[in-house]
Design an enzyme around this catalytic site. Sequence first.
Site, mmCIF file in Angstrom:
data_model
loop_
_atom_site.group_PDB
_atom_site.id
_atom_site.type_symbol
_atom_site.label_atom_id
_atom_site.label_comp_id
_atom_site.label_asym_id
_atom_site.label_seq_id
_atom_site.Cartn_x
_atom_site.Cartn_y
_atom_site.Cartn_z
ATOM 1 N N THR A 1 -2.159 4.971 3.090
ATOM 2 C CA THR A 1 -1.521 3.758 3.590
ATOM 3 C C THR A 1 -1.823 2.630 2.622
ATOM 4 O O THR A 1 -2.950 2.525 2.120
ATOM 5 C CB THR A 1 -2.037 3.380 4.994
ATOM 6 O OG1 THR A 1 -1.818 1.984 5.230
ATOM 7 C CG2 THR A 1 -3.523 3.650 5.130
ATOM 8 N N CYS B 1 4.696 0.069 1.346
ATOM 9 C CA CYS B 1 4.303 0.603 2.642
ATOM 10 C C CYS B 1 4.799 2.031 2.655
ATOM 11 O O CYS B 1 5.967 2.288 2.324
ATOM 12 C CB CYS B 1 4.920 -0.194 3.785
ATOM 13 S SG CYS B 1 4.567 0.510 5.408
ATOM 14 N N THR B 2 3.937 2.966 3.017
ATOM 15 C CA THR B 2 4.298 4.371 2.876
ATOM 16 C C THR B 2 5.508 4.768 3.712
ATOM 17 O O THR B 2 6.226 5.700 3.360
ATOM 18 C CB THR B 2 3.090 5.257 3.224
ATOM 19 O OG1 THR B 2 2.508 4.824 4.460
ATOM 20 C CG2 THR B 2 2.033 5.181 2.144
#
Length: 231
Positions: A83, A196-197
Amino acid sequence: MKTIGLIGGMSWESSAEYYRLLNQLVRERLGGLHSARCILHSVDFAEIERLQVSGEWEQAGEVLAEAARGLAAAGADLLLICTNTMHKVAGQVRDAVPVPLLHLGDATAEAVRAAGLKTVGLLGTAFTMEQTFYRDRLAEHGLTVLIPEARERAEVHRIIYEELCLGVVEDGSRAAYRRVIDQLVADGAEGVVLGCTEIELLIGQEHSPVPVFPTTRLHAEAAVTAALSGT
């Protein structure tokens, strides 16, 4: 092949993408039936999100540090925090274990520099966009980082937590992100970091007029390169 330790679950939607990418990349590089040696510690994201909102970062960091200690004890040779936002506590996690932590920001910055770019727009959670821990890490590599204006940041953040983290991918939200990207480009961004993943579930290169840098894939590529070093 070294064993990759994954601190995941934030959200599990993106952790599943990490797992898929790690195995796919190992198979591409080694062929046949090869897959990644990895260990996953998946936390309860509701607990972490509560600590994020209340600003209890040190406590959140201890949750991840404890996960890291467990992964190292289980045989992980290197660690990933899966993350972007929780790289705010990367130092706390790194100091908890005797094995290296591969920082997502470093992998991303190296890819941006390899592309010959110096100014990038950053999309992510409000924590990632507005606080300095991530932007400063990119700046250490000589990059200039632009972020959206306040109203756009709020919408980018809302879509992550209320939709993408729940596996919801909406065309309207994709259009909203494209508008934000277009404005970043108008402001001078030569590329856009998908910081942001979960954003990679929504936005690909085909949705941007400039290069995008998918941090999940870049992090996974760096991890596989490290895991296969000497193989």
